[in-house]
Enzyme design. Structure first.
Site, PDB file in Angstrom:
ATOM      1  CB  ALA A 175       8.335 -13.289  47.576  1.00  0.00           C
ATOM      2  N   GLY A 191       3.804  -6.810  40.850  1.00  0.00           N
ATOM      3  CA  GLY A 191       3.352  -5.448  41.110  1.00  0.00           C
ATOM      4  C   GLY A 191       2.276  -5.020  40.127  1.00  0.00           C
ATOM      5  CG  HIS A 243      -5.826 -11.600  81.158  1.00  0.00           C
ATOM      6  ND1 HIS A 243      -4.643 -11.931  80.521  1.00  0.00           N
ATOM      7  CD2 HIS A 243      -6.165 -12.656  81.945  1.00  0.00           C
ATOM      8  CE1 HIS A 243      -4.269 -13.147  80.921  1.00  0.00           C
ATOM      9  NE2 HIS A 243      -5.182 -13.609  81.783  1.00  0.00           N
TER      10      HIS A 243
HETATM   11  P1  AMP Z   1       4.427  -6.317  45.182  1.00  0.00           P
HETATM   12  O1  AMP Z   1       4.727  -5.004  44.512  1.00  0.00           O
HETATM   13  O2  AMP Z   1       4.288  -6.253  46.681  1.00  0.00           O
HETATM   14  O3  AMP Z   1       3.284  -7.068  44.549  1.00  0.00           O
HETATM   15  O4  AMP Z   1       5.753  -7.217  44.913  1.00  0.00           O
HETATM   16  C1  AMP Z   1       6.210  -7.591  43.639  1.00  0.00           C
HETATM   17  C2  AMP Z   1       7.575  -8.263  43.799  1.00  0.00           C
HETATM   18  O5  AMP Z   1       7.980  -8.823  42.535  1.00  0.00           O
HETATM   19  C3  AMP Z   1       8.702  -7.303  44.205  1.00  0.00           C
HETATM   20  O6  AMP Z   1       9.244  -7.762  45.416  1.00  0.00           O
HETATM   21  C4  AMP Z   1       9.705  -7.394  43.047  1.00  0.00           C
HETATM   22  O7  AMP Z   1      11.039  -7.343  43.507  1.00  0.00           O
HETATM   23  C5  AMP Z   1       9.410  -8.765  42.432  1.00  0.00           C
HETATM   24  N1  AMP Z   1       9.847  -8.912  41.023  1.00  0.00           N
HETATM   25  C6  AMP Z   1       9.709  -8.025  40.015  1.00  0.00           C
HETATM   26  N2  AMP Z   1      10.215  -8.511  38.821  1.00  0.00           N
HETATM   27  C7  AMP Z   1      10.695  -9.771  39.098  1.00  0.00           C
HETATM   28  C8  AMP Z   1      11.326 -10.820  38.317  1.00  0.00           C
HETATM   29  N3  AMP Z   1      11.577 -10.691  37.004  1.00  0.00           N
HETATM   30  N4  AMP Z   1      11.671 -11.977  38.935  1.00  0.00           N
HETATM   31  C9  AMP Z   1      11.413 -12.138  40.261  1.00  0.00           C
HETATM   32  N5  AMP Z   1      10.832 -11.195  41.047  1.00  0.00           N
HETATM   33  C10 AMP Z   1      10.467 -10.026  40.494  1.00  0.00           C
END
Ligand code: AMP
Ligand code: FAD
Length: 475
Positions: free
Chosen positions: A190, A279, A452
């Site tokens: 998320a 990520g 405004h």
């Molecule tokens: P971003 O780097 O903003 O795109 O966020 C990627 C998110 O994926 C991070 O909040 C991680 O904690 C989450 N994440 C990474 N691996 C997993 C997994 N196996 N299951 C659920 N969430 C994950």
């Protein structure tokens, strides 16, 4: 014989093409090498951002917002729209048209600035020699330069036991091109990309479930803003499950079966499509020959100092393939700074004032430190805030969700951070970035006349509130 340049840029994303244009403006003989091919197989400089990132995601966010407004908000304005339907093919075609216009524009800009463009894969060897394997399978081209700028960007991270298949289990590229609205869409992670693309399909009718391993929602964001955003997104129908770690996913009977771990117990979930957005990592595949001498850091990124210099004299690296936030504007500013340093000018980037934006609805944007960071660092601070529910323009437009939160040094009043969740937060953050760049204070924002009725009055009021003198909320 290799063609000799002052500057060769490998990568034509917002880092690379901007660096190339700026170098050429400064009178340097410049080449830009980029391997990306558009849907028509032709060169499409602009990188992830223009082709499968910032721009197409915003095109779909805007299209889906129109639909969502008709479906959910027009009635409140006294407008009845019957028989509204979605034409996904037309929506995707429009998005592709926007991308094509912009990548074509980059091609024109490179040409207008007399940058030599090579469509192919560049590899750096010793002595700043670059070989280009053309994308049309032509003969290898040899180039060399006094300076090489590496701007090879990033690629999605894949997690164990969840293999991309391009149809059911996809990355950002696949999720920008679903040919129909998936009934049930699972999103792993998320984060920024998961929330943006999850929102698109949610607004178009998908039941969207976001599976997030961490206990905190948007862990890098100020906690007040993150909490309020989570409430808003849940109300919009996004099913956001924290502390839910995905362990595996496999496709069975055209369904993606996902195993998640929640409180040490495994559970199964089933989706029509699964977006993996956990990520991105630096893209260095095929970029460096062993004898190039360019060192990587412990996270596989190209190791650079604060001026973007690598371990090799005359070789620089910028954007997503190096440390720092993976944001297009950060990549571009690094590109400009490196070109200017090569030309002998003074240049530096203030990473402290790089704005961050999440393009959900409402948007989330911030600059500077969060309250949690200030606490950790023991910096004394004052806080001011203002809800959009008390802003006339926001209410008139139906954008009453969200708030502005402002942090300033308790003794000097210097602005340390501004955090916004609300409509147009991406634009509103601009004046806060400028104030911080000028080392301004909350008092400066409090004394500046804001038109405004505008959403920007919420920034004005947050600054006044910080000093206990807000007019349109209790102090
Ligand atoms: P971003 O780097 O903003 O795109 O966020 C990627 C998110 O994926 C991070 O909040 C991680 O904690 C989450 N994440 C990474 N691996 C997993 C997994 N196996 N299951 C659920 N969430 C994950
Ligand atoms: P890239 O844009 O990745 O460009 C690198 C280019 O180099 C690519 O064209 C690649 O094909 C090419 N290349 C790589 N290796 C070689 C080689 N050896 N030879 C030749 N060419 C090579 N950021 C924002 O700031 N705002 C947003 O709204 C936003 N939205 C996003 C939405 C999504 C879905 C995604 C995935 C990303 C988003 N980002 C956003 C992040 C943004 O796209 C990146 O930060 C930005 O593209 C980084 O620019 P870059 O120039 O470093 O790399």
């Amino acid at each position: 014989m290799s063609e000799k340049y002052d500057v060769i840029v490998i990568g034509g994303g917002p880092g690379g093409y901007v660096a190339a244009i700026r170098a050429a403006q400064l009178g340097l003989k410049t080449a830009c090498v980029d391997s990306y091919s558009g849907k028509d197989g032709k060169a499409a400089p602009g990188g992830t951002c223009l082709n499968v990132g910032c721009i197409p995601s915003k095109a779909l966010l805007d299209s889906s917002k129109h639909y969502h407004h008709i479906e959910k908000e027009y009635a409140e304005h006294g407008i009845r729209a019957n028989g509204v339907s979605i034409d996904i093919e037309a929506m995707l075609k429009r998005k592709d048209g926007v991308v094509k216009k912009l990548t074509g524009g980059v091609t024109q800009l490179l040409k207008a600035n007399k940058v030599d463009f090579y469509h192919g894969k560049g590899t750096l060897g010793a002595g700043r020699e670059v070989s280009v394997a053309p994308s049309d399978d032509g003969d290898e081209v040899k180039l060399s330069a006094d300076n090489v700028i590496l701007a090879s960007g990033s690629v999605p991270i894949e997690i164990p036991n969840v293999a991309f298949d391009g149809k059911y289990i996809v990355d950002n590229v696949g999720a920008l091109d679903f040919e129909a609205v998936p009934e049930k869409l699972g999103v792993i992670g998320a984060g920024v990309i998961g929330l943006e693309l999850g929102s698109v399909w949610n607004r178009l009718g998908s039941e969207v479930t976001l599976l997030e391993a961490l206990p905190d929602f948007l862990a890098l964001t100020d906690r007040d803003i993150a909490k309020q955003s989570l409430r808003i997104f849940k109300r919009q129908g996004l099913d956001i499950r924290l502390e839910t770690r995905v362990k595996s996913a496999e496709v069975k009977n055209e369904q993606v079966e996902v195993v998640v771990e929640v409180e040490n117990e495994d559970h199964s979930l089933s989706f029509d499509r699964l977006l993996v957005s956990v990520g991105r990592k630096a893209n260095t595949e095929g970029l460096l020959l062993e004898d190039s001498g360019v060192r990587l850091d412990d996270q596989g990124r190209i190791d650079v100092d604060e001026k973007s210099r690598t371990s090799v004299d005359g070789v620089w690296a910028i954007g997503d393939c190096v440390r720092g936030p993976m944001l297009a504007h950060k990549a571009s500013e690094e590109g400009v700074a490196v070109a200017e340093l090569i030309a002998g000018q003074f240049a530096e980037i203030h990473f402290d004032t790089v704005p961050w934006v999440v393009y959900t609805d409402p948007e989330i944007a911030w600059v500077g430190k969060t309250e949690q960071q200030l606490e950790e660092e023991g910096i004394p601070y004052s806080v001011g805030s203002f809800p959009f529910a008390a802003n006339g323009r926001a209410l008139a437009g139906g954008h009453g969700d969200g708030m502005v939160k402002m942090l300033a040094h308790e003794e000097t009043d210097q602005l340390l951070g501004v955090h916004i969740v609300g409509s147009n937060a991406s634009e509103l953050i601009g004046e806060c970035v400028v104030t911080m760049e000028f080392q301004g204070c909350s008092e400066d924002l409090a004394r500046i006349v804001h038109a405004h009725p505008t959403l920007s009055e919420a920034i004005h009021e947050a600054a006044l509130h910080l000093d206990g003198r807000a007019i349109h909320r209790a102090n």
